[in-house]
Scaffold this motif. Sequence first.
Motif, mmCIF file in Angstrom:
data_model
loop_
_atom_site.group_PDB
_atom_site.id
_atom_site.type_symbol
_atom_site.label_atom_id
_atom_site.label_comp_id
_atom_site.label_asym_id
_atom_site.label_seq_id
_atom_site.Cartn_x
_atom_site.Cartn_y
_atom_site.Cartn_z
ATOM 1 N N LYS A 56 0.519 -0.834 0.476
ATOM 2 C CA LYS A 56 -0.212 -0.457 -0.103
ATOM 3 C C LYS A 56 0.841 0.957 0.051
ATOM 4 C CE LYS A 56 -2.121 1.420 3.878
ATOM 5 N NZ LYS A 56 -3.252 1.374 4.477
ATOM 6 N N ASP A 119 -9.260 -8.565 7.680
ATOM 7 C CA ASP A 119 -9.347 -8.851 6.547
ATOM 8 C C ASP A 119 -7.984 -8.915 5.961
ATOM 9 O OD1 ASP A 119 -8.420 -6.183 8.385
ATOM 10 O OD2 ASP A 119 -7.664 -5.490 6.258
ATOM 11 N N ARG A 144 -13.284 -8.221 11.476
ATOM 12 C CA ARG A 144 -13.668 -7.021 11.076
ATOM 13 C C ARG A 144 -14.629 -6.945 11.079
ATOM 14 N NH1 ARG A 144 -8.912 -3.172 8.974
ATOM 15 N NH2 ARG A 144 -10.708 -0.928 8.955
HETATM 16 MG MG MG Z 1 -5.995 -1.770 6.460
#
Ligand code: MG
Length: 213
Positions: A56, A119, A144
Amino acid sequence: MTNLKRVAPQQKPRLGIMGGTFDPIHYGHLVAAEMARGEFELSKVLFIPSGTPPHKIRKDLTAANLRYEMVELAIKDNPAFDLSALEIERKGLSYTVETLRVLRRTWPEYELYFITGTDALLEIFSWRDAEEILTMIQFIGAARPGFDASDFLLKVQEEHAEIQGKIHYLEVPALAISSTDIRSRVRCGKPIRYLLPEPVRLFIQQNGFYTAE
Ligand code: MG
Ligand code: ATP
């Protein structure tokens, strides 16, 4: 997935590891870490903000030292929480496997438990050197909202029996909080109070984080 084991006197002490971008840290992270600590009798949970995360890379990622500072503000009132600059001090991309090799050497007497949300749990087989990681540590996948891990856990049971006992699912009070949502709220001038610790909210405000497009 597996029954929780209580730490017997002769058992090794356990160290929890909570990795993340923490841009910013919020109550979802803190609740997952604290519930994992309680359920798995972790002596400590070490928060490790990532340097440059391989999965990311956002242009607007807050500088690592400032994300570190926000984690510091968030965890200072919990004596079982600690902070590591291991990943932000390392040059180049942060790969969890490298961090874990260091932690394995630094804490040889401890069993290591890596805490993630569901996730992130769904992605673990795509991590670099996933197999090596699973020989070094156990995973705690905290529920989550929006990320159902039941198919994943079934698949592990059917196709990866050898690691089944190393992945634990943990039900935690569900908090549909994400850093992405907090950043977008700040950008739109919406409130973020009660989504994250107050000292972190004030730090964000004072520094004008997340206001630019
Ligand atoms: Mg995240
Ligand atoms: P972003 O939206 O920028 O991805 P995030 O809220 O997902 O941020 P991360 O820093 O990416 O936060 O997450 C670090 C770890 O914390 C991950 O394992 C993630 O699954 C977990 N986590 C984050 N938010 C929650 C939550 N609300 N409940 C449970 N686990 C969470």
